[in-house]
Design a protein around this motif. Structure first.
Motif, short mmCIF file in Angstrom:
data_model
loop_
_atom_site.label_atom_id
_atom_site.label_comp_id
_atom_site.label_asym_id
_atom_site.label_seq_id
_atom_site.Cartn_x
_atom_site.Cartn_y
_atom_site.Cartn_z
N MET A 29 0.93 -1.19 -0.04
CA MET A 29 -0.09 -0.09 -0.05
C MET A 29 0.89 1.21 -0.12
O MET A 29 1.93 1.36 0.96
CB MET A 29 -0.90 0.01 1.18
CG MET A 29 -1.69 1.16 1.54
SD MET A 29 -2.75 1.06 2.95
CE MET A 29 -3.66 2.73 2.83
N TYR A 34 -6.28 4.15 -0.57
CA TYR A 34 -7.58 4.01 0.06
C TYR A 34 -8.20 2.44 -0.38
O TYR A 34 -8.50 2.59 -1.29
CB TYR A 34 -8.76 5.02 -0.26
CG TYR A 34 -9.99 5.06 0.68
CD1 TYR A 34 -10.41 4.06 1.43
CD2 TYR A 34 -10.92 5.87 0.17
CE1 TYR A 34 -11.57 4.08 1.99
CE2 TYR A 34 -12.20 5.95 0.76
CZ TYR A 34 -12.50 5.09 1.96
OH TYR A 34 -13.88 4.77 2.28
N TYR A 35 -7.93 1.52 0.58
CA TYR A 35 -8.37 0.31 0.47
C TYR A 35 -9.70 -0.10 1.21
O TYR A 35 -9.79 0.14 2.52
CB TYR A 35 -7.24 -0.71 0.84
CG TYR A 35 -6.18 -0.94 -0.18
CD1 TYR A 35 -6.19 -1.87 -1.14
CD2 TYR A 35 -5.14 -0.03 -0.31
CE1 TYR A 35 -5.32 -1.97 -2.06
CE2 TYR A 35 -4.37 -0.12 -1.35
CZ TYR A 35 -4.34 -1.18 -2.34
OH TYR A 35 -3.37 -1.39 -3.22
N ILE A 37 -11.35 -3.77 2.30
CA ILE A 37 -11.40 -5.16 2.52
C ILE A 37 -12.64 -5.96 2.75
O ILE A 37 -13.29 -5.44 3.98
CB ILE A 37 -10.16 -5.66 3.34
CG1 ILE A 37 -8.89 -5.18 2.87
CG2 ILE A 37 -10.26 -7.11 3.49
CD1 ILE A 37 -7.95 -5.37 3.78
N LEU A 165 -7.24 2.82 10.35
CA LEU A 165 -7.90 1.78 9.99
C LEU A 165 -9.31 1.95 10.64
O LEU A 165 -9.51 2.18 11.76
CB LEU A 165 -7.19 0.65 10.94
CG LEU A 165 -5.66 0.30 10.52
CD1 LEU A 165 -5.10 -0.58 11.56
CD2 LEU A 165 -5.82 -0.32 8.92
N SER A 194 -3.84 7.98 4.44
CA SER A 194 -4.13 6.52 3.87
C SER A 194 -5.24 5.75 4.64
O SER A 194 -5.14 5.82 5.98
CB SER A 194 -2.67 5.92 3.95
OG SER A 194 -1.59 6.68 3.44
N ILE A 196 -7.63 2.18 5.60
CA ILE A 196 -7.76 0.88 5.14
C ILE A 196 -9.13 0.49 6.12
O ILE A 196 -9.16 0.80 7.14
CB ILE A 196 -6.99 -0.44 5.48
CG1 ILE A 196 -5.22 -0.21 4.81
CG2 ILE A 196 -7.19 -1.61 5.36
CD1 ILE A 196 -4.42 -1.07 5.22
N GLY A 222 -7.48 -5.82 -5.34
CA GLY A 222 -6.46 -4.68 -5.04
C GLY A 222 -6.33 -3.81 -5.98
O GLY A 222 -5.63 -2.67 -5.96
#
Length: 225
Positions: A29, A34-35, A37, A165, A194, A196, A222
């Motif tokens: 990353m 910006y992820y 899951i 997070l 950033s 997740i 991803g």
């Protein structure tokens, strides 16, 4: 890279009765990504989140944060990284009921030995960013669920973390409040944070720039959407 996971595995239980949860997880990353899951219950997403947030350590593999391998960090080292570099947002808010909104926001700063006047100023700035400057003196029992989650987000960002997070941040909210929370995350991403996010809601995951899936401890996907 901000984060790099290499062949991460996590196994609970004993040598005679191992319970594997994560299997050969690889993930990279960049700062500002910006992820989201996604995964069903029991898929390993909470275990992965705990490792990413230095709440747990992998059984095997390496975890690089800002190019430093902290896979076998001590409890003290993990606590320092959590306090200085990672902000957490949980589904159930985790606010202290007997502390006002700004005091809840300032808790990470207190643990970091920031002077009280600066703590209040930074808490006010964070609450302003999430639209709750006028609720600084309110207690959690005086706030709606959506407002409590905004206080939790303010707490997560008041230390200016490298990584945010979020674990099912809209899971306990109605659709309107959930939309407001996701608008805040969009704004944080736009200013370079950033993120997740763990979620089971496809509409929420689609707000991220990258979407991944975890099933039976295996992480995949991803690519840019």
């Amino acid at each position: 890279m901000l984060i790099r996971l290499e062949h991460i595995e996590k196994t609970y239980g004993t040598a005679d009765h191992p319970v594997p949860v994560l299997h050969d997880v690889n993930f990279a990353m960049r700062e500002g990504d910006y992820y989201a899951i996604m995964g069903p219950s029991g898929s390993g997403k909470s275990t992965l989140m705990n490792i990413l947030g230095y709440l747990d350590t992998p059984t095997k593999g390496k975890y690089y944060f800002e190019d430093e391998d902290n896979s076998r960090a001590s409890d003290t080292q993990m606590a320092r990284i959590r306090n200085e570099k990672i902000g957490f947002v949980f589904q159930s808010f985790h606010l202290l009921q007997r502390r006002r909104a700004w005091e809840n926001v300032a808790l990470p700063l207190m643990y970091g030995n920031v002077p009280k006047r600066e703590r209040r100023e930074r808490a006010e700035a964070a609450l302003t960013e999430v639209g709750l400057k006028d609720r600084m003196e309110f207690y959690p029992t005086q706030l709606s669920g959506g407002q409590c989650q905004r206080v939790a987000i303010a707490r997560a960002i008041c230390t200016d973390p490298k990584l945010l997070l979020a674990d099912e941040p809209t899971g306990a909210l109605d659709s309107k409040s959930g939309q407001q929370i996701m608008d805040i995350f969009d704004g944080l991403h736009e200013r370079g944070m950033s993120i997740i996010m763990i979620t089971h809601e496809l509409a929420v995951a689609k707000r991220a720039s990258h979407m991944m899936h975890i099933y039976d401890g295996v992480l995949s996907g991803g690519d840019d959407k």
